[in-house]
Scaffold this motif. Sequence first.
Motif, PDB file in Angstrom:
ATOM      1  N   MET A 116      -6.905  -1.976  -1.166  1.00  0.00           N
ATOM      2  CA  MET A 116      -8.225  -1.336  -1.186  1.00  0.00           C
ATOM      3  C   MET A 116      -8.249  -0.015  -0.419  1.00  0.00           C
ATOM      4  N   ALA A 117      -7.159   0.312   0.262  1.00  0.00           N
ATOM      5  CA  ALA A 117      -7.076   1.550   1.043  1.00  0.00           C
ATOM      6  C   ALA A 117      -5.619   2.011   1.020  1.00  0.00           C
ATOM      7  N   PRO A 118      -5.368   3.255   1.375  1.00  0.00           N
ATOM      8  CA  PRO A 118      -3.983   3.735   1.377  1.00  0.00           C
ATOM      9  C   PRO A 118      -3.088   2.861   2.276  1.00  0.00           C
ATOM     10  N   VAL A 119      -1.891   2.600   1.786  1.00  0.00           N
ATOM     11  CA  VAL A 119      -0.911   1.818   2.555  1.00  0.00           C
ATOM     12  C   VAL A 119       0.209   2.766   2.943  1.00  0.00           C
ATOM     13  N   HIS A 177       2.669   1.880   5.198  1.00  0.00           N
ATOM     14  CA  HIS A 177       3.890   1.117   5.479  1.00  0.00           C
ATOM     15  C   HIS A 177       3.723  -0.289   4.921  1.00  0.00           C
ATOM     16  N   ARG A 178       4.809  -0.893   4.479  1.00  0.00           N
ATOM     17  CA  ARG A 178       4.736  -2.224   3.873  1.00  0.00           C
ATOM     18  C   ARG A 178       4.195  -3.278   4.823  1.00  0.00           C
ATOM     19  N   TRP A 179       4.273  -3.035   6.125  1.00  0.00           N
ATOM     20  CA  TRP A 179       3.730  -3.998   7.085  1.00  0.00           C
ATOM     21  C   TRP A 179       2.210  -4.082   7.007  1.00  0.00           C
ATOM     22  N   GLN A 180       1.580  -3.099   6.385  1.00  0.00           N
ATOM     23  CA  GLN A 180       0.125  -3.109   6.239  1.00  0.00           C
ATOM     24  C   GLN A 180      -0.334  -4.018   5.096  1.00  0.00           C
ATOM     25  N   LEU A 181       0.594  -4.431   4.249  1.00  0.00           N
ATOM     26  CA  LEU A 181       0.225  -5.307   3.138  1.00  0.00           C
ATOM     27  C   LEU A 181      -0.133  -6.688   3.672  1.00  0.00           C
TER      28      LEU A 181
END
Length: 77
Positions: A27-30, A32-36
């Motif tokens: 729903m927002a810019p990611v 880094h993959r850790w934000q998933l």
Amino acid sequence: MQSSQAGSKLGRMRSGRIVLPFPDQVMAPVRHRWQLIYDENRDVVSFADGLMAAVERFMDELIRAFEEHVPERFRTA
């Protein structure tokens, strides 16, 4: 986004099948993959099934639109 190493460390064996979790909808810019996040319990198979269902709906609607808008000169008697 994928790490520099091939493959996925998230893949697991469950009941004799390999399960690869798929991230929740973004729903927002990611940056880094850790934000998933993985709270929706999606996996690659369920994502692919949903994607293919969307493609089928799109194709059905596209064919229906073509059929409804055939020029008169191409219509059969």
